[in-house]
Enzyme design. Structure first.
Site, PDB file in Angstrom:
ATOM      1  CB  SER A  79      23.837  91.337 -21.771  1.00 45.30           C
ATOM      2  OG  SER A  79      23.844  92.273 -20.898  1.00 45.30           O
TER       3      SER A  79
HETATM    4  N1  SAH Z   1      21.364  93.380 -18.393  1.00 46.30           N
HETATM    5  C1  SAH Z   1      20.734  94.431 -19.375  1.00 46.30           C
HETATM    6  C2  SAH Z   1      21.993  95.253 -19.767  1.00 46.30           C
HETATM    7  C3  SAH Z   1      21.518  96.534 -20.362  1.00 46.30           C
HETATM    8  S1  SAH Z   1      22.787  97.427 -20.976  1.00 46.30           S
HETATM    9  C4  SAH Z   1      19.964  93.928 -20.356  1.00 46.30           C
HETATM   10  O1  SAH Z   1      20.043  92.625 -20.704  1.00 46.30           O
HETATM   11  O2  SAH Z   1      18.867  94.602 -20.780  1.00 46.30           O
HETATM   12  C5  SAH Z   1      23.467  98.268 -19.529  1.00 46.30           C
HETATM   13  C6  SAH Z   1      22.404  99.294 -18.943  1.00 46.30           C
HETATM   14  O3  SAH Z   1      23.264 100.150 -18.050  1.00 46.30           O
HETATM   15  C7  SAH Z   1      21.753 100.302 -19.918  1.00 46.30           C
HETATM   16  O4  SAH Z   1      20.477 100.241 -19.682  1.00 46.30           O
HETATM   17  C8  SAH Z   1      22.292 101.677 -19.475  1.00 46.30           C
HETATM   18  O5  SAH Z   1      21.482 102.811 -19.457  1.00 46.30           O
HETATM   19  C9  SAH Z   1      22.871 101.442 -18.171  1.00 46.30           C
HETATM   20  N2  SAH Z   1      23.368 102.407 -17.328  1.00 46.30           N
HETATM   21  C10 SAH Z   1      24.601 102.839 -17.877  1.00 46.30           C
HETATM   22  N3  SAH Z   1      25.033 103.697 -16.949  1.00 46.30           N
HETATM   23  C11 SAH Z   1      24.464 103.670 -15.748  1.00 46.30           C
HETATM   24  C12 SAH Z   1      24.505 104.354 -14.514  1.00 46.30           C
HETATM   25  N4  SAH Z   1      25.395 105.111 -14.149  1.00 46.30           N
HETATM   26  N5  SAH Z   1      23.469 104.110 -13.563  1.00 46.30           N
HETATM   27  C13 SAH Z   1      22.332 103.019 -13.724  1.00 46.30           C
HETATM   28  N6  SAH Z   1      22.215 102.609 -14.970  1.00 46.30           N
HETATM   29  C14 SAH Z   1      23.657 102.806 -16.068  1.00 46.30           C
END
Ligand code: SAH
Length: 230
Positions: free
Chosen positions: A80
């Site tokens: 993010s």
């Molecule tokens: N704050 C994180 C954001 C990553 S993007 C960072 O800065 O790296 C969002 C993440 O949510 C992704 O890694 C994706 O795989 C995860 N995600 C999506 N759906 C999900 C679910 N149902 N349960 C757990 N994680 C999920």
């Protein structure tokens, strides 16, 4: 008046004195930029100043780690944008500091690390096995021990450790999942993006004795919350 900053949890000496040093100046510039854009919580700014974001992205992208942009972390996901991380964290801490926080979507673990500097315990769920493992190694390497990671589906929350004082989601469901509402403590708050791709609202939901209150914070763009694990 300058507000006193409560000391926040520190990272391992190796990170704060060693590898982290190479990026200290660019990180300070990012902190100044976020402050100018409206991030006013001194603890949040201190956490951004402390966590080496370049260690959470691929080496080829490390030179861009302190730009205020989202960057790819593989598997179609992104780390993010720092402003969004700061804004969500600030909203989470607004009324009081939660002790136990559930994060949905660990991704590379950057937001997890920021939270772990500020609250007692962070529980974080990631659905992609590889990202889960990488995040676990990274968070261990930088010395954060108050984090528990789980490879699972965030739609289900993590009942074992519920209720949580706060829940933060980094991926957007189309509707607010009832399971997550159920796992929120009375008096607790949840920050999550909700809606279709390209038209999501960042919501703050507060659980009261009587039910739930909802506020809209911003228009945002997150990856979708996807059911199941891989
Ligand atoms: N704050 C994180 C954001 C990553 S993007 C960072 O800065 O790296 C969002 C993440 O949510 C992704 O890694 C994706 O795989 C995860 N995600 C999506 N759906 C999900 C679910 N149902 N349960 C757990 N994680 C999920």
């Amino acid at each position: 008046m300058v507000k006193a900053v409560k000391p926040i949890r520190s990272l391992s000496r190796r990170v704060s004195k060693g590898i982290g040093m190479t990026s200290t100046r660019t990180r300070k510039r990012l902190v100044e930029r976020l402050a100018a854009e409206g991030i006013h919580n001194p603890q949040v700014l201190q956490a951004i100043d402390m966590v080496p974001r370049h260690l959470f992205v691929d080496e080829a992208l490390a030179s861009r780690a302190y730009e205020d942009v989202a960057l790819p972390i593989g598997y179609g996901q992104t780390i993010s944008q720092p402003f969004v991380v700061a804004l969500m964290t600030q909203a989470l801490l607004e009324d009081s500091t939660p002790e136990r926080v559930l994060e949905i979507g660990t991704g590379c673990g950057y937001q997890t690390a920021i939270l772990a500097c500020l609250v007692d315990e962070v529980f974080s769920i990631e659905r992609i096995q590889e990202l889960f493992q990488q995040a676990r190694n990274r968070l261990y390497d930088i010395g954060l021990r108050n984090v528990k990671l789980h490879h699972g589906d965030g739609f289900l929350g993590w009942a074992e450790h519920a209720p949580y004082d706060a829940i933060l989601a980094a991926a957007a469901p189309q509707h607010i999942p009832q399971t997550l509402l159920d796992q929120l403590a009375v008096g607790g708050r949840m920050i999550l993006p909700v809606g279709e791709r390209n038209q999501q609202k960042l919501l703050k939901i507060i659980r009261t004795e009587e039910g739930y209150e909802q506020q809209e914070l911003e228009t945002v763009r997150f990856v979708p919350l996807v059911e199941g694990t891989t």
